[in-house]
Design a protein around this motif. Structure first.
Motif, PDB file in Angstrom:
ATOM      1  N   ALA A 201       0.827  -1.209   0.000  1.00 35.21           N
ATOM      2  CA  ALA A 201       0.000   0.000   0.000  1.00 35.21           C
ATOM      3  C   ALA A 201       0.861   1.259   0.000  1.00 35.21           C
ATOM      4  O   ALA A 201       0.563   2.235  -0.702  1.00 35.21           O
ATOM      5  N   LEU A 202       1.944   1.251   0.780  1.00 31.56           N
ATOM      6  CA  LEU A 202       2.830   2.421   0.830  1.00 31.56           C
ATOM      7  C   LEU A 202       3.571   2.595  -0.492  1.00 31.56           C
ATOM      8  O   LEU A 202       3.707   3.720  -1.002  1.00 31.56           O
ATOM      9  N   PHE A 203       4.046   1.490  -1.075  1.00 37.68           N
ATOM     10  CA  PHE A 203       4.719   1.566  -2.374  1.00 37.68           C
ATOM     11  C   PHE A 203       3.777   2.131  -3.441  1.00 37.68           C
ATOM     12  O   PHE A 203       4.168   2.957  -4.268  1.00 37.68           O
ATOM     13  N   VAL A 204       2.531   1.663  -3.426  1.00 36.36           N
ATOM     14  CA  VAL A 204       1.556   2.135  -4.409  1.00 36.36           C
ATOM     15  C   VAL A 204       1.252   3.616  -4.188  1.00 36.36           C
ATOM     16  O   VAL A 204       1.152   4.397  -5.147  1.00 36.36           O
ATOM     17  N   LEU A 205       1.105   4.026  -2.924  1.00 32.62           N
ATOM     18  CA  LEU A 205       0.842   5.432  -2.610  1.00 32.62           C
ATOM     19  C   LEU A 205       1.970   6.322  -3.125  1.00 32.62           C
ATOM     20  O   LEU A 205       1.729   7.333  -3.807  1.00 32.62           O
ATOM     21  N   GLU A 206       3.205   5.952  -2.824  1.00 38.50           N
ATOM     22  CA  GLU A 206       4.344   6.762  -3.252  1.00 38.50           C
ATOM     23  C   GLU A 206       4.475   6.768  -4.773  1.00 38.50           C
ATOM     24  O   GLU A 206       4.799   7.805  -5.371  1.00 38.50           O
ATOM     25  N   SER A 207       4.229   5.647  -5.407  1.00 30.94           N
ATOM     26  CA  SER A 207       4.315   5.573  -6.865  1.00 30.94           C
ATOM     27  C   SER A 207       3.226   6.402  -7.514  1.00 30.94           C
ATOM     28  O   SER A 207       3.454   7.086  -8.527  1.00 30.94           O
ATOM     29  N   ASP A 208       2.031   6.357  -6.949  1.00 35.82           N
ATOM     30  CA  ASP A 208       0.910   7.126  -7.493  1.00 35.82           C
ATOM     31  C   ASP A 208       1.185   8.627  -7.397  1.00 35.82           C
ATOM     32  O   ASP A 208       0.839   9.407  -8.299  1.00 35.82           O
ATOM     33  N   GLN A 209       1.814   9.026  -6.306  1.00 32.95           N
ATOM     34  CA  GLN A 209       2.118  10.450  -6.126  1.00 32.95           C
ATOM     35  C   GLN A 209       3.057  10.961  -7.208  1.00 32.95           C
ATOM     36  O   GLN A 209       2.964  12.118  -7.628  1.00 32.95           O
ATOM     37  N   HIS A 210       3.955  10.112  -7.689  1.00 31.74           N
ATOM     38  CA  HIS A 210       4.890  10.539  -8.727  1.00 31.74           C
ATOM     39  C   HIS A 210       4.375  10.248 -10.142  1.00 31.74           C
ATOM     40  O   HIS A 210       4.487  11.099 -11.042  1.00 31.74           O
ATOM     41  N   LEU A 211       3.786   9.057 -10.345  1.00 30.10           N
ATOM     42  CA  LEU A 211       3.408   8.624 -11.694  1.00 30.10           C
ATOM     43  C   LEU A 211       1.975   8.996 -12.063  1.00 30.10           C
ATOM     44  O   LEU A 211       1.582   8.819 -13.221  1.00 30.10           O
ATOM     45  N   ASP A 212       1.202   9.474 -11.097  1.00 30.61           N
ATOM     46  CA  ASP A 212      -0.188   9.882 -11.344  1.00 30.61           C
ATOM     47  C   ASP A 212      -0.979   8.736 -11.957  1.00 30.61           C
ATOM     48  O   ASP A 212      -1.507   8.813 -13.070  1.00 30.61           O
ATOM     49  N   LEU A 213      -1.113   7.648 -11.204  1.00 33.07           N
ATOM     50  CA  LEU A 213      -1.765   6.432 -11.680  1.00 33.07           C
ATOM     51  C   LEU A 213      -3.263   6.407 -11.416  1.00 33.07           C
ATOM     52  O   LEU A 213      -3.934   5.425 -11.745  1.00 33.07           O
ATOM     53  N   ASP A 214      -3.788   7.442 -10.779  1.00 33.40           N
ATOM     54  CA  ASP A 214      -5.225   7.550 -10.507  1.00 33.40           C
ATOM     55  C   ASP A 214      -5.714   6.393  -9.630  1.00 33.40           C
ATOM     56  O   ASP A 214      -6.686   5.714  -9.936  1.00 33.40           O
ATOM     57  N   LEU A 215      -5.026   6.176  -8.522  1.00 33.26           N
ATOM     58  CA  LEU A 215      -5.338   5.057  -7.627  1.00 33.26           C
ATOM     59  C   LEU A 215      -5.820   5.536  -6.260  1.00 33.26           C
ATOM     60  O   LEU A 215      -5.655   4.838  -5.258  1.00 33.26           O
ATOM     61  N   ALA A 216      -6.449   6.693  -6.212  1.00 36.29           N
ATOM     62  CA  ALA A 216      -6.912   7.236  -4.930  1.00 36.29           C
ATOM     63  C   ALA A 216      -7.855   6.281  -4.218  1.00 36.29           C
ATOM     64  O   ALA A 216      -7.827   6.161  -2.981  1.00 36.29           O
ATOM     65  N   ASP A 217      -8.702   5.596  -4.976  1.00 34.25           N
ATOM     66  CA  ASP A 217      -9.635   4.657  -4.359  1.00 34.25           C
ATOM     67  C   ASP A 217      -8.902   3.500  -3.696  1.00 34.25           C
ATOM     68  O   ASP A 217      -9.336   2.999  -2.658  1.00 34.25           O
ATOM     69  N   TRP A 218      -7.788   3.082  -4.282  1.00 35.64           N
ATOM     70  CA  TRP A 218      -6.989   2.017  -3.669  1.00 35.64           C
ATOM     71  C   TRP A 218      -6.513   2.442  -2.284  1.00 35.64           C
ATOM     72  O   TRP A 218      -6.610   1.667  -1.326  1.00 35.64           O
ATOM     73  N   HIS A 219      -5.970   3.644  -2.194  1.00 31.96           N
ATOM     74  CA  HIS A 219      -5.407   4.106  -0.919  1.00 31.96           C
ATOM     75  C   HIS A 219      -6.505   4.203   0.149  1.00 31.96           C
ATOM     76  O   HIS A 219      -6.300   3.805   1.305  1.00 31.96           O
ATOM     77  N   ALA A 220      -7.666   4.714  -0.249  1.00 31.30           N
ATOM     78  CA  ALA A 220      -8.767   4.863   0.708  1.00 31.30           C
ATOM     79  C   ALA A 220      -9.255   3.501   1.186  1.00 31.30           C
ATOM     80  O   ALA A 220      -9.529   3.314   2.379  1.00 31.30           O
ATOM     81  N   ARG A 221      -9.370   2.548   0.269  1.00 33.52           N
ATOM     82  CA  ARG A 221      -9.828   1.211   0.668  1.00 33.52           C
ATOM     83  C   ARG A 221      -8.828   0.547   1.610  1.00 33.52           C
ATOM     84  O   ARG A 221      -9.221  -0.117   2.577  1.00 33.52           O
ATOM     85  N   SER A 222      -7.542   0.704   1.327  1.00 37.32           N
ATOM     86  CA  SER A 222      -6.530   0.136   2.227  1.00 37.32           C
ATOM     87  C   SER A 222      -6.640   0.745   3.613  1.00 37.32           C
ATOM     88  O   SER A 222      -6.615   0.036   4.632  1.00 37.32           O
ATOM     89  N   ALA A 223      -6.767   2.063   3.670  1.00 38.23           N
ATOM     90  CA  ALA A 223      -6.861   2.747   4.967  1.00 38.23           C
ATOM     91  C   ALA A 223      -8.081   2.265   5.743  1.00 38.23           C
ATOM     92  O   ALA A 223      -8.001   1.986   6.954  1.00 38.23           O
ATOM     93  N   ARG A 224      -9.231   2.188   5.082  1.00 36.21           N
ATOM     94  CA  ARG A 224     -10.448   1.716   5.769  1.00 36.21           C
ATOM     95  C   ARG A 224     -10.265   0.291   6.283  1.00 36.21           C
ATOM     96  O   ARG A 224     -10.674  -0.035   7.408  1.00 36.21           O
ATOM     97  N   ALA A 225      -9.658  -0.549   5.449  1.00 35.25           N
ATOM     98  CA  ALA A 225      -9.470  -1.947   5.848  1.00 35.25           C
ATOM     99  C   ALA A 225      -8.584  -2.060   7.082  1.00 35.25           C
ATOM    100  O   ALA A 225      -8.852  -2.851   7.987  1.00 35.25           O
ATOM    101  N   TYR A 226      -7.529  -1.258   7.152  1.00 33.15           N
ATOM    102  CA  TYR A 226      -6.641  -1.316   8.316  1.00 33.15           C
ATOM    103  C   TYR A 226      -7.346  -0.785   9.566  1.00 33.15           C
ATOM    104  O   TYR A 226      -7.144  -1.311  10.677  1.00 33.15           O
ATOM    105  N   CYS A 227      -8.166   0.245   9.404  1.00 35.01           N
ATOM    106  CA  CYS A 227      -8.924   0.757  10.554  1.00 35.01           C
ATOM    107  C   CYS A 227      -9.891  -0.296  11.074  1.00 35.01           C
ATOM    108  O   CYS A 227     -10.077  -0.446  12.292  1.00 35.01           O
ATOM    109  N   GLU A 228     -10.502  -1.032  10.161  1.00 34.89           N
ATOM    110  CA  GLU A 228     -11.521  -2.008  10.556  1.00 34.89           C
ATOM    111  C   GLU A 228     -10.924  -3.279  11.154  1.00 34.89           C
ATOM    112  O   GLU A 228     -11.582  -3.960  11.944  1.00 34.89           O
ATOM    113  N   THR A 229      -9.683  -3.603  10.799  1.00 33.73           N
ATOM    114  CA  THR A 229      -9.092  -4.861  11.262  1.00 33.73           C
ATOM    115  C   THR A 229      -8.169  -4.678  12.460  1.00 33.73           C
ATOM    116  O   THR A 229      -7.638  -5.669  12.973  1.00 33.73           O
TER     117      THR A 229
END
Length: 676
Positions: free
Chosen positions: A319-347
């Motif tokens: 998740a961190l690798f994808v977040l950092e890569s998205d910030q530089h490469l603009d991969l349009d993965l904001a939904d991925w980051h939000a889903r990961s964050a929610r999942a970690y909060c819930e578990t």
């Protein structure tokens, strides 16, 4: 059903030096998937691997062919070529049969999988053998026939099978008999017609179907449903819609292009590699946003502990690798980051930590062997690095800015509880407690665990949260404590402290995690010259110590750690791992960035080493399969082994490409400059 497959593979693989009997491998072929379903496509054979992502079993066995005048030509008996369509998730397989060519198209849309067939062979039909196992069952299974759709059900799971051209005929059959199972010979599927028992055609998940061709094409559709969520009428309506829409290649390619993992026209460095990594990580992700480590190739855990689970270490690092890569490469993965964050909060557990592993489709506790914090007593079977890895991601995600205020509040609350857990497992000397390691095969006070603590505290200290000052203090304590792990005569950091304070002198690729941790610490503190010297020595010496370049094959790379005896087979020494090789490339790139940020000329050499290792795992590299997949391991012969594709090395590859491009060192090491 899976036991039958395992026994069948045992008969086929026994005696092979690089195969472990009883497994269901994915070393060749490609996956189609998305939104929880994961289907493996190989030589005209399909199999579902998505149970961990959806809780549904689906196809456990299949076989396809073409028949003319009653003569069958099974595709898995003929030569085939396979590729992805334009970098999308559409798998295109061309079968070269004695009577002509047949093209097979495989595309997964949510809970449905579509298999299209196209051919110019005249007077032909497609023959399909499909074995469905609702709820993972091969017995107490029934069928319902709805005109051109067959429903196979047990209790909760109901699977539907249909065709865009209907069926010219079909029959059911019972699974392999006891005589088949104890026979020395593998079982041939499909089996002959039933032995006269009237119930066979209806009380079975095994189906043999004949599909007529209209204008040379037809499409087979399977739909997996949960009876508590999907009405039968809705499932039948969806089958009808898919049957009418997917009747030719254009429909498949249009749907695949719409769901391409990365914009094919985007100006992205090493586009093929980046697109492949995003595709693989998408394939391994469930609706919750949690990922399984890789396709579960060893369903009876004969040679492994299983891969179809979410480990919070692997998942959060991805998740961190994808977040950092998205910030530089603009991969349009904001939904991925939000889903990961929610999942970690819930578990997160009540004590602020995360358990050993969970099911990715619902976050429920999964079988594991490192759940001491769920048990009575103060056991050491706990992997503290997992909590550290989640904190590093959540803190970085918070620092990047969260648009959803409700989610932001949950992340803050989760981080506050997580810090308490991390503090509790940090001892007075500034290093983590005795616990299990990242490889899950030993106990001690590990350098890698220390690195995750340093990165977690540093990431928190870089935020504007009230706990940032505390995190900065803790990060400095851990930074100072790292000195205890230095082995001056080897020029590396020890694997762990064990026993009565002694240091384990073996080289271990997981200790390369120290570099990213110091890169994070450098943003909130000072990495002094002595530490830079040691980190530089550690990376280059570690790569040299773990380097494997077998004489009898073209492969080369890093093995996991000195003395690693897992899945050696007949080889007798350590195997090359793509995780370790990718980690080496990433650590060298991070070292180059750290050196550049501190105006140290050694950044150029580190960048050059990163580029050398990265080339090994890039598409076309010796550790990357033609499928674009990174298997977990390789034998010296060049034969891949274990989970394929494995999410962790794909995320490492993605992050390394992104970092090296951001720092100007992807193509020419001499271009490394400090980031102003």
């Amino acid at each position: 059903m899976r036991l039958r497959d395992a026994l069948d593979d045992y008969k086929r693989a026994s005696g092979e030096e690089t195969l472990f009997p009883g497994e269901r491998r994915t070393l060749s072929g490609r996956f189609s998937g998305g939104d929880g379903r994961l289907v493996h496509v190989e030589e005209g054979v399909l199999r579902d691997f998505g149970y961990p992502l959806s809780g549904l079993t689906g196809m456990v066995r299949s076989r396809f062919g073409v028949t003319v005048d009653g003569i069958k030509h099974w595709f898995d008996d003929e030569a085939s070529t396979q590729t992805y369509h334009d970098g999308t998730g559409l798998v295109v397989t061309t079968h070269d049969t004695p009577i002509g060519e047949v093209t097979q198209l495989d595309l997964t849309l949510g809970d449905a999988h579509l298999t299209g067939f196209e051919t110019e062979i005249e007077h032909a039909e497609i023959i399909a053998y499909v074995s469905l196992a609702p709820d993972g069952r091969h017995s107490r299974v029934g069928q319902l026939h709805h005109e051109d759709v067959i429903e196979v059900y047990h209790e909760t799971e109901h699977d539907f099978l249909g065709s865009s051209t209907g069926f010219s005929g079909f029959r059911g059959q019972i699974p392999a008999t006891f005589d088949d199972l104890i026979s020395d010979e593998p079982t041939e599927y499909p089996r002959p017609p039933h032995d006269g028992r009237y119930a066979e055609d209806r009380l079975s998940g095994d189906l043999v179907c004949w599909l007529p061709l209209h204008d040379g094409s037809t499409t087979l559709i399977t739909l997996l449903t949960d009876w508590e969520e999907t009405e039968r009428s809705d499932a039948l309506d969806r089958m009808e819609t898919l049957s009418s829409e997917f009747t030719d290649r254009e429909a498949f390619t249009a749907a695949a292009d719409e769901r391409a993992p990365v914009d094919p026209d985007a100006d992205i460095p090493l586009h093929e590699s980046v697109a492949a990594d995003v595709r693989v990580l998408s394939l391994l992700t469930g609706d919750t946003g949690l990922r399984m480590a890789g396709p579960d190739f060893d369903p009876y855990y004969r040679h492994s502990g299983g891969y179809g689970y979410t480990w919070f270490r692997d998942d959060a690092e991805i998740a961190l690798f994808v977040l950092e890569s998205d910030q530089h490469l603009d991969l349009d993965l904001a939904d991925w980051h939000a889903r990961s964050a929610r999942a970690y909060c819930e578990t997160q557990r009540a004590d602020g930590s995360w358990p050993h592993r969970v099911w990715p489709h619902n976050g429920a506790l999964a079988p594991g062997w490192a759940n001491a914090r769920l048990e009575a007593g103060d056991g050491v079977d706990y992997q503290a690095d997992q909590t550290g890895s989640v904190i590093a991601f959540l803190a970085s995600y918070y620092a990047a800015g969260i648009d959803d205020r409700k989610l932001e509040k949950r992340v803050i609350d989760t981080l506050e509880d997580a810090v308490d857990s991390l503090d509790e497992t940090l001892l007075d000397d500034g290093r983590p407690m005795v616990c299990q390691n990242a490889w899950e095969d030993s106990i001690g006070r590990f350098t890698h665990t220390t690195a995750t603590f340093l990165e977690a505290y540093s990431a928190l200290a870089a935020t504007d949260l009230p706990i940032a000052d505390h995190a900065r203090h803790q990060a400095t304590r851990v930074y100072d404590a790292v000195d205890h792990l230095w082995l001056s005569d080897r020029g590396i950091y020890a694997l762990r402290e064990h026993g009565e304070g002694g240091l384990d002198r073996r080289a271990d690729s997981s200790t390369l995690g120290l570099i990213g941790a110091h890169l994070a610490y450098d943003k909130i503190g000072t990495v002094d010259d002595d530490r830079l010297d040691r980190l530089d020595s550690h990376v280059h010496t570690m790569i040299k110590a773990l380097w494997q370049d077998p004489d009898d094959s073209d492969i080369a790379g890093l093995f996991r750690y000195e003395g690693d005896g897992w899945r050696q087979g007949e080889q007798g020494h350590e195997k090359i791992w793509t995780v370790s090789t990718g980690w080496g490339a990433n650590a060298a790139a991070q070292l180059a960035a750290l050196m550049a940020d501190n105006d140290d000329d050694r950044a150029v050499e580190a960048a050059s080493r990163a580029r050398e290792l990265l080339e090994l795992v890039l598409p076309g590299g010796v550790l990357c399969e033609d499928t674009s997949y990174l298997p977990e391991q390789y034998f010296d012969t060049g034969e891949p082994d274990s989970a394929t594709p494995l999410g962790w090395p794909h995320a490492l590859r993605l992050a390394t490409v992104s970092l090296m491009d951001e720092r100007g060192m992807l193509y020419a090491a001499h271009k490394v400059v400090a980031d102003d």
